[in-house]
Design an enzyme around this catalytic site. Sequence first.
Site, PDB file in Angstrom:
ATOM      1  N   THR A  60      31.708   8.134 -20.472  1.00 20.80           N
ATOM      2  CA  THR A  60      32.393   7.250 -21.403  1.00 20.80           C
ATOM      3  C   THR A  60      31.639   7.134 -22.721  1.00 20.80           C
ATOM      4  O   THR A  60      32.242   6.910 -23.766  1.00 20.80           O
ATOM      5  CB  THR A  60      32.537   5.857 -20.753  1.00 20.80           C
ATOM      6  OG1 THR A  60      33.373   6.009 -19.626  1.00 20.80           O
ATOM      7  CG2 THR A  60      33.151   4.853 -21.687  1.00 20.80           C
TER       8      THR A  60
ATOM      9  N   TYR B 131      41.552   6.262 -21.778  1.00 17.00           N
ATOM     10  CA  TYR B 131      40.664   7.095 -22.580  1.00 17.00           C
ATOM     11  C   TYR B 131      40.222   8.259 -21.727  1.00 17.00           C
ATOM     12  O   TYR B 131      40.431   8.280 -20.515  1.00 17.00           O
ATOM     13  CB  TYR B 131      39.439   6.311 -23.069  1.00 17.00           C
ATOM     14  CG  TYR B 131      38.455   5.966 -21.988  1.00 17.00           C
ATOM     15  CD1 TYR B 131      38.620   4.835 -21.194  1.00 17.00           C
ATOM     16  CD2 TYR B 131      37.352   6.788 -21.738  1.00 17.00           C
ATOM     17  CE1 TYR B 131      37.738   4.528 -20.188  1.00 17.00           C
ATOM     18  CE2 TYR B 131      36.456   6.475 -20.732  1.00 17.00           C
ATOM     19  CZ  TYR B 131      36.662   5.351 -19.971  1.00 17.00           C
ATOM     20  OH  TYR B 131      35.777   5.052 -18.976  1.00 17.00           O
TER      21      TYR B 131
ATOM     22  N   THR C  27      28.732   6.377 -16.296  1.00 15.39           N
ATOM     23  CA  THR C  27      28.056   5.313 -15.543  1.00 15.39           C
ATOM     24  C   THR C  27      28.431   5.300 -14.054  1.00 15.39           C
ATOM     25  O   THR C  27      27.703   4.730 -13.250  1.00 15.39           O
ATOM     26  CB  THR C  27      28.375   3.939 -16.154  1.00 15.39           C
ATOM     27  OG1 THR C  27      29.784   3.766 -16.182  1.00 15.39           O
ATOM     28  CG2 THR C  27      27.801   3.807 -17.547  1.00 15.39           C
ATOM     29  N   ASP C  28      29.564   5.918 -13.700  1.00 10.89           N
ATOM     30  CA  ASP C  28      30.036   5.794 -12.311  1.00 10.89           C
ATOM     31  C   ASP C  28      29.005   6.273 -11.291  1.00 10.89           C
ATOM     32  O   ASP C  28      28.805   5.636 -10.257  1.00 10.89           O
ATOM     33  CB  ASP C  28      31.324   6.609 -12.107  1.00 10.89           C
ATOM     34  CG  ASP C  28      32.545   5.981 -12.759  1.00 10.89           C
ATOM     35  OD1 ASP C  28      32.433   4.876 -13.304  1.00 10.89           O
ATOM     36  OD2 ASP C  28      33.620   6.612 -12.713  1.00 10.89           O
TER      37      ASP C  28
ATOM     38  N   LYS D 231      25.331   0.389 -10.170  1.00 13.03           N
ATOM     39  CA  LYS D 231      26.492  -0.083 -10.930  1.00 13.03           C
ATOM     40  C   LYS D 231      27.200  -1.125 -10.083  1.00 13.03           C
ATOM     41  O   LYS D 231      27.563  -0.853  -8.929  1.00 13.03           O
ATOM     42  CB  LYS D 231      27.429   1.094 -11.257  1.00 13.03           C
ATOM     43  CG  LYS D 231      28.599   0.681 -12.145  1.00 13.03           C
ATOM     44  CD  LYS D 231      29.439   1.870 -12.622  1.00 13.03           C
ATOM     45  CE  LYS D 231      30.500   1.371 -13.609  1.00 13.03           C
ATOM     46  NZ  LYS D 231      31.329   2.471 -14.155  1.00 13.03           N
TER      47      LYS D 231
ATOM     48  N   GLU E 153      20.155  -5.302  15.446  1.00 10.39           N
ATOM     49  CA  GLU E 153      21.263  -5.387  16.405  1.00 10.39           C
ATOM     50  C   GLU E 153      21.569  -4.038  17.041  1.00 10.39           C
ATOM     51  O   GLU E 153      22.391  -3.940  17.941  1.00 10.39           O
ATOM     52  CB  GLU E 153      22.511  -5.936  15.710  1.00 10.39           C
ATOM     53  CG  GLU E 153      22.403  -7.415  15.371  1.00 10.39           C
ATOM     54  CD  GLU E 153      23.709  -7.956  14.822  1.00 10.39           C
ATOM     55  OE1 GLU E 153      24.657  -8.146  15.598  1.00 10.39           O
ATOM     56  OE2 GLU E 153      23.778  -8.174  13.600  1.00 10.39           O
TER      57      GLU E 153
HETATM   58  N1  GLU Z   1      34.359   7.586 -14.985  1.00  9.13           N
HETATM   59  C1  GLU Z   1      33.570   7.604 -16.168  1.00  9.13           C
HETATM   60  C2  GLU Z   1      32.202   8.211 -15.921  1.00  9.13           C
HETATM   61  O1  GLU Z   1      31.450   7.810 -15.074  1.00  9.13           O
HETATM   62  C3  GLU Z   1      33.581   6.270 -16.746  1.00  9.13           C
HETATM   63  C4  GLU Z   1      32.399   5.439 -16.572  1.00  9.13           C
HETATM   64  C5  GLU Z   1      31.460   5.455 -17.739  1.00  9.13           C
HETATM   65  O2  GLU Z   1      30.966   6.460 -18.203  1.00  9.13           O
HETATM   66  O3  GLU Z   1      31.189   4.354 -18.152  1.00  9.13           O
HETATM   67  O4  GLU Z   1      31.884   9.129 -16.610  1.00  9.13           O
END
Ligand code: GLU
Length: 323
Positions: free
Chosen positions: A7, A20, A86-87, A159, A280
Site C-alpha cells: 500500500t 486502490y 503491511t499484511d 499487525k 492441558e
Molecule cells: N494487502 C496490502 C499489502 O499488504 C495492503 C496492506 C498494506 O500494505 O498496508 O500489501
Amino acid sequence: MLATGGTIAGAGRPRPAHGYRSGIFSIASLIAAAPGIESLARLDSANVASIGSQDMGESVWRALARRAEEALSEAEVAGVVVTHGTDTMEETAYFLNLVVRSPKPVVLVGAMRPATAMSADGPMNLYNAVATAAHPEAGGRGVLVVANDEIHFAREVAKTNTTQVGTFRSTHRGLAGLVSAGRIHFYGMPVRRHTLASEFHVPARRPLPRVDIVYAHAGMGRELIDAAVRGGARGIVIAGVGNGNLGAAALAAAGAAARAGVAVVRSSRTGGGIVERNVEMDDDRLGFIAADELNPQKARILLMLGLTRTADPVLLQGMFYAY
Ligand code: GLU
C-alpha cells in the site's frame, strides 16, 4: 532500499474511498514524496517485486535475503530499508531476522494508506525508516519494522487492525524504540537469537519444507489436519483455542500426525500470551511442540526453517525457546 510493493506504493482515488491497488508507484516516486530524505543518507534503490504482500512468499523472501546480504556486505552501506505491504510484513521481517547474516540494520516499512490518500502515512514512515537504518546504534538489533513513529523488533511485531495506521503492536516484550520526524530513541536490545547468531540459512535451491496453519474453533473436526498431512505438510501449526488447545476430534488427528513424523506446533488464536508445554495437553506424550510467544504465522516461519535442520520435536522445541 529494496522495494516489494504494498500500500505504501499503492494508488487509488484521492478522495476518501476504499478501492486502490498495491504496488503501483516506483521506489523513486516514494523517495520523491518524502522531502529531506536524501539528507539522511545516500540512497540506492532496486525493485525486487511489485505485489500486495498477500502474494508474498518464498521466492521473494529468497531474493530479499540475498539482495540484503549482498548490499550489507559493502563497506559503504550502513543499512537496508525494505518497502513492503503491511499484511504479511511480520512474516517477512521474522524470516529475514532468522536468515540474514549481518550486524547491520534491515528495516521494513509500509503504510496503511495508499500513496494517493488524504493524510498518506507512507512518506513519514519511509523518512523514519531511512533515519532508523542510517542510525549508528541501529545495528545488532535484528530486523526492525518502522511504522507510525514506532520501531518494532521483527520477533515481537504483529499487525492487529485491518485499517488503522496504528495497526502494528509489540504486545509481549515492547518496542525497540520510537522515531519522531527522523529523531531516534532506542530502548533495549532483542532477547532472542537473530541474524548473526542464527543457525538458519536459506537452502540454495530446495523449497522450504511445507508447513500449514490450521485454525481451531469450537466443534472442530479432524478433517483439516488430516488434509494437511495428506497434502504433504511436514509441519502443522495449530492456531489453537486459548492456551493452544484442540478439541478431542482434532487432537486425535494432531496426535496421529505427530506419530507419523509431522511436526505439530501448538500456537494460539488469542493474539497474546505464552503457549506453555504440558498444561492441558500432554505434549511430552503426544510429541507436540509449544510455540512459546510466537503467533501462528511466525511459528510457521520458524518451523519451516527449523525443519531444514531437524524433524526431532525435542530439538524443534529448543528452537522455539531460542528464537
Ligand atoms: N494487502 C496490502 C499489502 O499488504 C495492503 C496492506 C498494506 O500494505 O498496508 O500489501
